[in-house]
Write a protein that holds these residues in place. Structure first.
Motif, PDB file in Angstrom:
ATOM      1  N   VAL A 123       0.847  -1.204   0.000  1.00  0.00           N
ATOM      2  CA  VAL A 123       0.000   0.000   0.000  1.00  0.00           C
ATOM      3  C   VAL A 123       0.879   1.249   0.000  1.00  0.00           C
ATOM      4  O   VAL A 123       0.760   2.112  -0.874  1.00  0.00           O
ATOM      5  N   VAL A 124       1.741   1.370   0.982  1.00  0.00           N
ATOM      6  CA  VAL A 124       2.719   2.463   1.057  1.00  0.00           C
ATOM      7  C   VAL A 124       4.086   1.822   1.261  1.00  0.00           C
ATOM      8  O   VAL A 124       4.285   1.073   2.231  1.00  0.00           O
ATOM      9  N   SER A 125       5.007   2.071   0.369  1.00  0.00           N
ATOM     10  CA  SER A 125       6.303   1.411   0.414  1.00  0.00           C
ATOM     11  C   SER A 125       7.033   1.718   1.726  1.00  0.00           C
ATOM     12  O   SER A 125       7.196   2.880   2.113  1.00  0.00           O
ATOM     13  N   GLY A 126       7.414   0.657   2.384  1.00  0.00           N
ATOM     14  CA  GLY A 126       8.171   0.783   3.619  1.00  0.00           C
ATOM     15  C   GLY A 126       7.329   1.088   4.832  1.00  0.00           C
ATOM     16  O   GLY A 126       7.868   1.132   5.957  1.00  0.00           O
ATOM     17  N   LYS A 127       6.006   1.317   4.680  1.00  0.00           N
ATOM     18  CA  LYS A 127       5.172   1.679   5.822  1.00  0.00           C
ATOM     19  C   LYS A 127       3.983   0.729   6.015  1.00  0.00           C
ATOM     20  O   LYS A 127       3.740   0.237   7.120  1.00  0.00           O
ATOM     21  N   GLN A 168      -4.051   9.132   0.372  1.00  0.00           N
ATOM     22  CA  GLN A 168      -3.947  10.580   0.177  1.00  0.00           C
ATOM     23  C   GLN A 168      -2.834  11.105   1.096  1.00  0.00           C
ATOM     24  O   GLN A 168      -3.032  11.244   2.305  1.00  0.00           O
ATOM     25  N   GLY A 169      -1.664  11.321   0.504  1.00  0.00           N
ATOM     26  CA  GLY A 169      -0.508  11.716   1.303  1.00  0.00           C
ATOM     27  C   GLY A 169      -0.054  10.540   2.160  1.00  0.00           C
ATOM     28  O   GLY A 169       0.310   9.473   1.661  1.00  0.00           O
ATOM     29  N   GLU A 170      -0.081  10.746   3.468  1.00  0.00           N
ATOM     30  CA  GLU A 170       0.261   9.655   4.377  1.00  0.00           C
ATOM     31  C   GLU A 170      -0.974   8.982   4.971  1.00  0.00           C
ATOM     32  O   GLU A 170      -0.839   8.043   5.749  1.00  0.00           O
ATOM     33  N   GLU A 171      -2.151   9.421   4.610  1.00  0.00           N
ATOM     34  CA  GLU A 171      -3.394   8.851   5.151  1.00  0.00           C
ATOM     35  C   GLU A 171      -3.888   7.734   4.236  1.00  0.00           C
ATOM     36  O   GLU A 171      -3.989   7.920   3.012  1.00  0.00           O
ATOM     37  N   VAL A 172      -4.188   6.592   4.847  1.00  0.00           N
ATOM     38  CA  VAL A 172      -4.677   5.411   4.118  1.00  0.00           C
ATOM     39  C   VAL A 172      -6.132   5.182   4.507  1.00  0.00           C
ATOM     40  O   VAL A 172      -6.451   5.079   5.693  1.00  0.00           O
TER      41      VAL A 172
END
Length: 429
Positions: A123-127, A168-172
């Protein structure tokens, strides 16, 4: 709790049957048992019946942090649970040697074969990545648990749908199935395990051994292969030495079996998809009428439902009239009423008492008639006569005095006194 060991007679019988190319359930040497695949109400729930061996697989997912060495790949986790419900030899809450062996073989078959695109789970690389968890539960053990587990696991993964996400940005944001349609997993191929059991140090070979055949086998060979005839994993256990020709022969047999099972899985998935799209009965609602959850097999009995009302009316017309529901009152004894059948218990004694009463009443009538006759005779004799009536059984003496003048009463009393005196003298003598 340990299983009851086989006796020497049972062991010799099984080995002798295998030498004669015969099996307990009537199968041939290379025949599989009947495979049945059903799905649950939710996506990712699958039931597999391999003969009497019954396995359930459930796939779930959650968002977790990725591994440090692979920040762009999702995580696959497999867990096999041997429930005591499947066999008394399985202990709850404790991993046995068999469960560890099955777990390793299933991971080698599905995860190491790269059958699932793990990069699509990022979903978010590394997070944030998706972790796919496959739980396999053994519901009944009748041998060859590995093949049933691999079929159930890969079918459940193909049937599973994960929720859609938005970044959206850092929000999933995770969307529900009502907001967005769930997304299926990206599966490259379907590896399926096929088990071969060897007897008499590799002399005899059987496909899909049952539980009793597993007890007397000398070695086991498990080959995981897809329909493209690519071997995903291979494992041998039992400590027997196999020749190259034997392994090649098993791989050819496995390729045929894998293609048949893959086609069966594809048909089952298409049928479930069509049923869900049409809004028909599927999953748990479909399994209830056929008792698929509580029974391994249901025997269907054909029943004709044509012209039921007409046949019922004919039977009612031909039948005899039913007896009255309320019995008419019966009077067994004057003054007593009874409803229902007359009870003859204890009536014989009452009849005897009635007969005795009738005899007594007749005797009383006779004595009354005699007394009346004597009275008439006394009236005919005249006023001066005195009639004495004595009964031997009674001590008292009854004297009847007709209506007479005073003189007659005096003479009667004097004569009575004289007679009483004479009777007293006689008694004294």
């Amino acid at each position: 709790m340990k299983d009851t060991p086989l006796s020497n007679c049972e062991r010799d019988f099984l080995l002798r049957a295998i030498e004669e190319k015969k099996r307990l359930d009537g199968r041939q040497t290379y025949d599989y048992r009947r495979i049945k695949i059903t799905f649950g109400t939710d996506y990712g729930c699958c039931f597999v019946n391999l003969g009497k061996t019954r396995v359930m697989a459930q796939v779930s997912c959650e968002l977790v942090a990725p591994k440090e060495n692979r920040p762009n790949e999702g995580i696959m986790f497999f867990n096999i649970e041997l429930s005591p419900m499947a066999s008394p030899a399985f202990e709850q809450g404790r991993q046995s040697e068999l469960s560890v062996k099955l777990n390793r073989q299933l991971e080698r078959c599905l995860r190491n074969s790269k059958c699932i695109d793990t990069e699509s789970l990022c979903v978010v690389s590394g997070k944030t990545v998706w972790q796919i968890r496959v739980d396999v539960h053994m519901l009944n053990n009748d041998g060859n648990l590995m093949d049933a587990s691999s079929i159930a696991a890969i079918t459940a993964l193909c049937h599973f749908r994960r929720p859609d996400v938005g970044v959206q940005g850092e929000e999933v944001t995770v969307y529900s199935p009502e907001e967005r349609d769930p997304i299926p997993l990206s599966i490259y191929h379907m590896p399926i395990s096929v088990s071969f059991s060897f007897f008499q140090q590799g002399t005899y070979l059987l496909v899909d051994p049952c539980e009793r055949e597993e007890r007397v086998m000398d070695g086991l060979l498990m080959i995981a292969m897809n329909k493209h005839r690519e071997i995903c994993s291979i494992q041998s256990s039992g400590g027997i030495m196999l020749l190259k020709e034997q392994v090649m022969r098993c791989s050819k047999i496995a390729s045929v079996k894998v293609s048949e099972i893959t086609e069966l899985i594809s048909k089952a998935l298409l049928n479930d998809k069509a049923a869900r799209k049409a809004g028909g009965r599927c999953g748990f609602a479909e399994s209830m009428p056929q008792e698929r959850i509580t029974a391994l097999k249901t025997d269907e009995t054909p029943v004709e439902m044509k012209d039921v009302t007409e046949s019922a009316n004919d039977i009612v017309q031909k039948a005899e009239a039913p007896p009255p529901a309320v019995w008419s009152p019966v009077v067994p004894v004057p003054g007593v009423g009874q409803v229902g059948q007359q009870n003859t218990w204890g009536l014989e004694e009452e009849d005897d008492d009635e007969e005795d009463d009738e005899e007594g009443s007749e005797e009383q009538k006779e004595t009354e008639t005699k007394m009346e006759e004597d009275q008439h005779e006394m009236e005919d004799r005249g006023a001066g006569d005195v009639v004495e009536i004595s009964d031997s059984e009674e001590e008292e003496v009854v004297i009847l005095h007709p209506e007479i003048p005073d003189k007659a009463k005096i003479t009667g009393s004097s004569s009575h006194q004289q007679r009483a005196a004479t009777s007293q003298k006689r008694q004294k003598k």
